[in-house]
Scaffold this motif. Structure first.
Motif, PDB file in Angstrom:
ATOM      1  N   TYR A  57       0.848  -1.183   0.000  1.00 53.00           N
ATOM      2  CA  TYR A  57       0.000   0.000   0.000  1.00 53.00           C
ATOM      3  C   TYR A  57       0.889   1.241   0.000  1.00 53.00           C
ATOM      4  CZ  TYR A  57      -3.587  -3.353   1.215  1.00 53.00           C
ATOM      5  OH  TYR A  57      -4.436  -4.422   1.195  1.00 53.00           O
ATOM      6  N   LEU A  58       0.677   2.110  -0.967  1.00 49.98           N
ATOM      7  CA  LEU A  58       1.492   3.314  -1.129  1.00 49.98           C
ATOM      8  C   LEU A  58       0.594   4.540  -1.070  1.00 49.98           C
ATOM      9  CD1 LEU A  58       3.491   1.992  -4.212  1.00 49.98           C
ATOM     10  CD2 LEU A  58       4.227   1.969  -1.831  1.00 49.98           C
ATOM     11  N   SER A  59       1.083   5.601  -0.439  1.00 48.00           N
ATOM     12  CA  SER A  59       0.299   6.834  -0.404  1.00 48.00           C
ATOM     13  C   SER A  59       1.227   8.034  -0.485  1.00 48.00           C
ATOM     14  CB  SER A  59      -0.542   6.890   0.875  1.00 48.00           C
ATOM     15  OG  SER A  59       0.300   6.981   2.008  1.00 48.00           O
ATOM     16  N   GLY A  60       0.660   9.158  -0.808  1.00 52.91           N
ATOM     17  CA  GLY A  60       1.422  10.393  -0.903  1.00 52.91           C
ATOM     18  C   GLY A  60       1.653  10.780  -2.350  1.00 52.91           C
ATOM     19  N   PHE A  63       3.744   8.751  -5.007  1.00 56.21           N
ATOM     20  CA  PHE A  63       3.186   7.534  -5.588  1.00 56.21           C
ATOM     21  C   PHE A  63       2.036   7.806  -6.557  1.00 56.21           C
ATOM     22  CE2 PHE A  63       5.356   6.228  -1.718  1.00 56.21           C
ATOM     23  CZ  PHE A  63       6.297   5.405  -2.307  1.00 56.21           C
ATOM     24  N   ALA A  64       1.834   9.075  -6.912  1.00 54.82           N
ATOM     25  CA  ALA A  64       0.958   9.417  -8.029  1.00 54.82           C
ATOM     26  C   ALA A  64       1.740   9.309  -9.337  1.00 54.82           C
ATOM     27  CB  ALA A  64       0.407  10.834  -7.853  1.00 54.82           C
ATOM     28  N   ASN A  69       5.252   3.624 -10.243  1.00 55.59           N
ATOM     29  CA  ASN A  69       4.433   2.481  -9.835  1.00 55.59           C
ATOM     30  C   ASN A  69       4.584   1.307 -10.788  1.00 55.59           C
ATOM     31  OD1 ASN A  69       3.391   3.680  -7.510  1.00 55.59           O
ATOM     32  ND2 ASN A  69       1.798   4.712  -8.670  1.00 55.59           N
TER      33      ASN A  69
END
Length: 82
Positions: A57-60, A63-64, A69
């Motif tokens: 799980y990636l956030s921030g 990681f857009a 990715n």
């Protein structure tokens, strides 16, 4: 750090005639470095944690980055889903 990088990029751009090509080269270099660094960190976390075949799980904002990715998915073997 952000200000230092911004200043360095502006300095480099001011010294070149082909600002567009130089900008593309700088962006490509930063992308490549970011991918390498993030993938190395994720691999280390997987090794230290001992997790295999796990969900990641990636956030921030980082990681857009779609290309990042894709490379995470392609280059890290022990991840089922991102």
């Amino acid at each position: 750090m952000k200000s230092a990088v911004y200043s360095l990029v502006n300095e480099i751009l001011n010294e070149t005639d082909d600002k567009w090509e130089t900008s593309k080269n700088i962006a490509a270099s930063l992308q490549e470095y970011t991918e390498t660094y993030v993938i190395d960190v994720i691999r280390e976390i997987i090794i230290v944690s001992g997790y295999n075949n796990c969900n990641l799980y990636l956030s921030g904002g980082l990681f857009a980055n779609v290309k990042l990715n894709q490379h995470i998915h392609e280059k890290i073997e022990n991840i089922d889903n991102i």
